[in-house]
Design an enzyme around this catalytic site. Structure first.
Site, PDB file in Angstrom:
ATOM      1  N   ARG A   6       0.577  -1.175  -0.057  1.00 14.08           N
ATOM      2  CA  ARG A   6       0.160   0.148  -0.121  1.00 14.08           C
ATOM      3  C   ARG A   6       0.841   1.196   0.155  1.00 14.08           C
ATOM      4  NH1 ARG A   6      -3.415  -3.813   2.990  1.00 14.08           N
ATOM      5  NH2 ARG A   6      -1.811  -3.882   4.313  1.00 14.08           N
ATOM      6  N   MET A   7       1.912   1.190   0.936  1.00 13.15           N
ATOM      7  CA  MET A   7       2.819   2.454   0.891  1.00 13.15           C
ATOM      8  C   MET A   7       3.656   2.593  -0.190  1.00 13.15           C
ATOM      9  SD  MET A   7       2.063   4.772   3.041  1.00 13.15           S
ATOM     10  CE  MET A   7       3.755   5.800   2.789  1.00 13.15           C
ATOM     11  N   GLY A  38      10.030   3.491   7.444  1.00 12.13           N
ATOM     12  CA  GLY A  38       8.741   3.789   8.274  1.00 12.13           C
ATOM     13  C   GLY A  38       8.073   2.650   8.697  1.00 12.13           C
ATOM     14  N   THR A  39       8.515   1.354   8.557  1.00 14.80           N
ATOM     15  CA  THR A  39       7.974   0.316   8.991  1.00 14.80           C
ATOM     16  C   THR A  39       7.705   0.167  10.613  1.00 14.80           C
ATOM     17  OG1 THR A  39       9.049  -1.169   7.069  1.00 14.80           O
ATOM     18  CG2 THR A  39       8.335  -2.297   9.162  1.00 14.80           C
ATOM     19  N   HIS A  93      -7.387   1.870  12.185  1.00 14.16           N
ATOM     20  CA  HIS A  93      -6.550   1.414  10.766  1.00 14.16           C
ATOM     21  C   HIS A  93      -7.352   0.439  10.174  1.00 14.16           C
ATOM     22  CE1 HIS A  93      -3.061   3.383  12.687  1.00 14.16           C
ATOM     23  NE2 HIS A  93      -2.723   3.567  11.367  1.00 14.16           N
ATOM     24  N   HIS A  94      -6.938   0.285   8.812  1.00 16.87           N
ATOM     25  CA  HIS A  94      -7.649  -0.908   7.792  1.00 16.87           C
ATOM     26  C   HIS A  94      -7.488  -2.181   8.459  1.00 16.87           C
ATOM     27  CE1 HIS A  94      -3.385  -1.774   6.653  1.00 16.87           C
ATOM     28  NE2 HIS A  94      -3.110  -0.730   6.602  1.00 16.87           N
ATOM     29  N   LYS A 123      -3.716  -4.318   8.751  1.00 16.55           N
ATOM     30  CA  LYS A 123      -2.617  -3.889   9.518  1.00 16.55           C
ATOM     31  C   LYS A 123      -2.208  -4.966  10.461  1.00 16.55           C
ATOM     32  CE  LYS A 123      -0.700   0.035  12.343  1.00 16.55           C
ATOM     33  NZ  LYS A 123       0.417  -0.057  11.439  1.00 16.55           N
ATOM     34  N   ASN A 174       5.434   7.596  11.926  1.00 19.83           N
ATOM     35  CA  ASN A 174       4.562   8.270  11.104  1.00 19.83           C
ATOM     36  C   ASN A 174       5.021   9.404  10.302  1.00 19.83           C
ATOM     37  OD1 ASN A 174       2.243   9.822  10.138  1.00 19.83           O
ATOM     38  ND2 ASN A 174       1.016   8.880  11.569  1.00 19.83           N
ATOM     39  N   PHE A 175       4.927   9.144   9.007  1.00 18.57           N
ATOM     40  CA  PHE A 175       5.538  10.432   8.282  1.00 18.57           C
ATOM     41  C   PHE A 175       4.726  11.606   7.908  1.00 18.57           C
ATOM     42  CE2 PHE A 175       9.163   7.438   7.683  1.00 18.57           C
ATOM     43  CZ  PHE A 175      10.240   8.000   7.545  1.00 18.57           C
TER      44      PHE A 175
HETATM   45  P1  NAD Z   1       1.689  -3.759   2.862  1.00 21.84           P
HETATM   46  O1  NAD Z   1       1.547  -5.113   3.338  1.00 21.84           O
HETATM   47  O2  NAD Z   1       0.694  -3.258   1.938  1.00 21.84           O
HETATM   48  O3  NAD Z   1       3.037  -3.466   2.219  1.00 21.84           O
HETATM   49  C1  NAD Z   1       4.442  -4.160   2.611  1.00 21.84           C
HETATM   50  C2  NAD Z   1       5.017  -4.852   1.341  1.00 21.84           C
HETATM   51  O4  NAD Z   1       6.496  -5.242   1.691  1.00 21.84           O
HETATM   52  C3  NAD Z   1       4.232  -5.882   0.752  1.00 21.84           C
HETATM   53  O5  NAD Z   1       4.018  -5.679  -0.748  1.00 21.84           O
HETATM   54  C4  NAD Z   1       5.235  -7.219   0.864  1.00 21.84           C
HETATM   55  O6  NAD Z   1       5.298  -8.128   0.085  1.00 21.84           O
HETATM   56  C5  NAD Z   1       6.571  -6.267   0.940  1.00 21.84           C
HETATM   57  N1  NAD Z   1       7.634  -7.014   1.532  1.00 21.84           N
HETATM   58  C6  NAD Z   1       7.671  -7.956   2.706  1.00 21.84           C
HETATM   59  N2  NAD Z   1       9.047  -8.135   3.132  1.00 21.84           N
HETATM   60  C7  NAD Z   1       9.901  -7.937   2.062  1.00 21.84           C
HETATM   61  C8  NAD Z   1      11.059  -8.361   1.647  1.00 21.84           C
HETATM   62  N3  NAD Z   1      12.012  -8.891   2.364  1.00 21.84           N
HETATM   63  N4  NAD Z   1      11.566  -7.901   0.426  1.00 21.84           N
HETATM   64  C9  NAD Z   1      10.863  -6.998  -0.394  1.00 21.84           C
HETATM   65  N5  NAD Z   1       9.428  -6.819   0.039  1.00 21.84           N
HETATM   66  C10 NAD Z   1       8.987  -7.077   1.193  1.00 21.84           C
HETATM   67  O7  NAD Z   1       1.961  -2.682   3.984  1.00 21.84           O
HETATM   68  P2  NAD Z   1       1.966  -1.251   4.203  1.00 21.84           P
HETATM   69  O8  NAD Z   1       0.431  -0.660   4.535  1.00 21.84           O
HETATM   70  O9  NAD Z   1       2.459  -0.375   2.755  1.00 21.84           O
HETATM   71  O10 NAD Z   1       2.703  -0.923   5.154  1.00 21.84           O
HETATM   72  C11 NAD Z   1       4.152  -1.085   5.332  1.00 21.84           C
HETATM   73  C12 NAD Z   1       4.856  -0.782   6.713  1.00 21.84           C
HETATM   74  O11 NAD Z   1       4.656   0.641   6.953  1.00 21.84           O
HETATM   75  C13 NAD Z   1       3.749  -1.327   7.900  1.00 21.84           C
HETATM   76  O12 NAD Z   1       4.545  -1.600   9.091  1.00 21.84           O
HETATM   77  C14 NAD Z   1       3.081  -0.101   8.357  1.00 21.84           C
HETATM   78  O13 NAD Z   1       2.621  -0.095   9.671  1.00 21.84           O
HETATM   79  C15 NAD Z   1       3.989   0.925   8.198  1.00 21.84           C
HETATM   80  N6  NAD Z   1       3.450   2.277   7.729  1.00 21.84           N
HETATM   81  C16 NAD Z   1       4.131   3.300   8.353  1.00 21.84           C
HETATM   82  C17 NAD Z   1       3.733   4.652   7.918  1.00 21.84           C
HETATM   83  C18 NAD Z   1       4.677   5.841   8.362  1.00 21.84           C
HETATM   84  O14 NAD Z   1       4.334   7.007   8.162  1.00 21.84           O
HETATM   85  N7  NAD Z   1       5.942   5.452   8.994  1.00 21.84           N
HETATM   86  C19 NAD Z   1       2.675   4.788   7.309  1.00 21.84           C
HETATM   87  C20 NAD Z   1       2.056   3.917   6.659  1.00 21.84           C
HETATM   88  C21 NAD Z   1       2.262   2.473   6.846  1.00 21.84           C
END
Ligand code: NAD
Length: 260
Positions: free
Chosen positions: A12-13, A88-89, A145-146, A149, A114-115
């Protein structure tokens, strides 16, 4: 031109970042890294792969929104190759967070739960309100959240709770995720955090400050992941020229404000 390698690119991100990068004149998307099989983009202009190590060169910037394990691996690789890291993970444990501090000895790292710049403003508003209300007012946090999450409560809710706890002089053990059963009356030194999951909420955080007969609510609603993507790109511009070190979004925004 700063070259960006995106980790978790089909998520998603990741998709929001591909979009934001296509509008950014000063950052080039060098490669997309994704664990899952995804169809190659029709124009083929940006390479996709499964292994970050295949693409990262010195002075590139890796933007990571993936999973805890992938994020920690990325930190080690960026330190080794001299590439900047914007991460941001969320949902990392303490030892995983320590990997970023270790990497920051060799390369610039910006890490934020959170960015969004709106959440930064919420944190400042919370500091001001905590200063203004009596110290016996109760603080509770509700986040939504969705349904997909993975972690709860959210990293942002935990940061808001820790901020309030520090201000009040409460220990880390004052944070309480949810309540159920015969809990008894609420201790003064407690900060409750409540996580709702469902539908497609992008990110919604409310801090409730409750006194007797009155309350205040501070709420931030992220309606679109572009809010996080734009903050992450600001951080990418920052790490492209920063010295090795561990930086917060506050420092990125402070440096940007000073430079303009
Ligand atoms: P998501 O599950 O939609 O996307 C994560 C992606 O990473 C997936 O497509 C997955 O296949 C991929 N992935 C996992 N392991 C991998 C690897 N070893 N190599 C390559 N790709 C890999 O999740 P999301 O909603 O995009 O969120 C991702 C993370 O960011 C979550 O931890 C979420 O909480 C966090 N997040 C942070 C912020 C922020 O502002 N800091 C905002 C939104 C989401």
């Amino acid at each position: 031109m700063t070259q960006v390698v995106l980790l978790g690119a089909a998520g998603r991100m990741g998709r929001a970042l591909v979009q934001a990068l296509s509008d950014a004149g000063d950052l080039t998307l060098k490669a997309c890294v994704e664990r899952r099989e995804v169809p190659a983009p029709p124009d083929g202009s940006v390479p996709w792969g499964h292994d970050l190590a295949e693409f990262v060169a010195p002075r590139d910037v890796v933007i990571d929104f993936s999973t805890a394990a992938a994020a920690v691996q990325a930190a080690g690789l960026c330190a080794q190759r001299g590439a900047g890291l914007v991460s941001g993970t969320t949902g990392l444990d303490e030892s995983q967070e320590a990997a970023f501090r270790a990497a920051a000895r060799a390369t610039p790292v910006v890490r934020a739960a959170n960015f969004s710049l709106g959440v930064l403003a919420l944190r400042r508003a919370l500091a001001a309100v905590l200063e203004a209300v009596p110290a016996h007012w109760d603080v509770e946090i509700v986040e939504r959240h969705h349904r997909a999450k993975r972690d709860a409560p959210s990293g942002t809710a935990l940061e808001l709770a820790r901020q309030a706890a520090r201000r009040r002089g409460y220990p880390e053990s004052a944070l309480r995720a949810g309540r159920s059963g015969l809990t008894g009356s609420r201790p003064q030194a407690e900060i409750g955090i409540h996580a709702l999951r469902g539908g497609s909420w992008v990110g919604d955080h409310t801090v409730v400050l409750a006194g007797v007969g009155e309350s205040i609510e501070l709420r931030h609603v992220a309606q679109d992941r572009a809010a996080f993507a734009h903050g992450a790109l600001a951080a990418a511009r920052f790490v492209a020229t920063a010295a090795p070190g561990f930086y917060t979004l506050e420092e990125v925004v402070g440096a940007t404000a000073t430079a303009t």
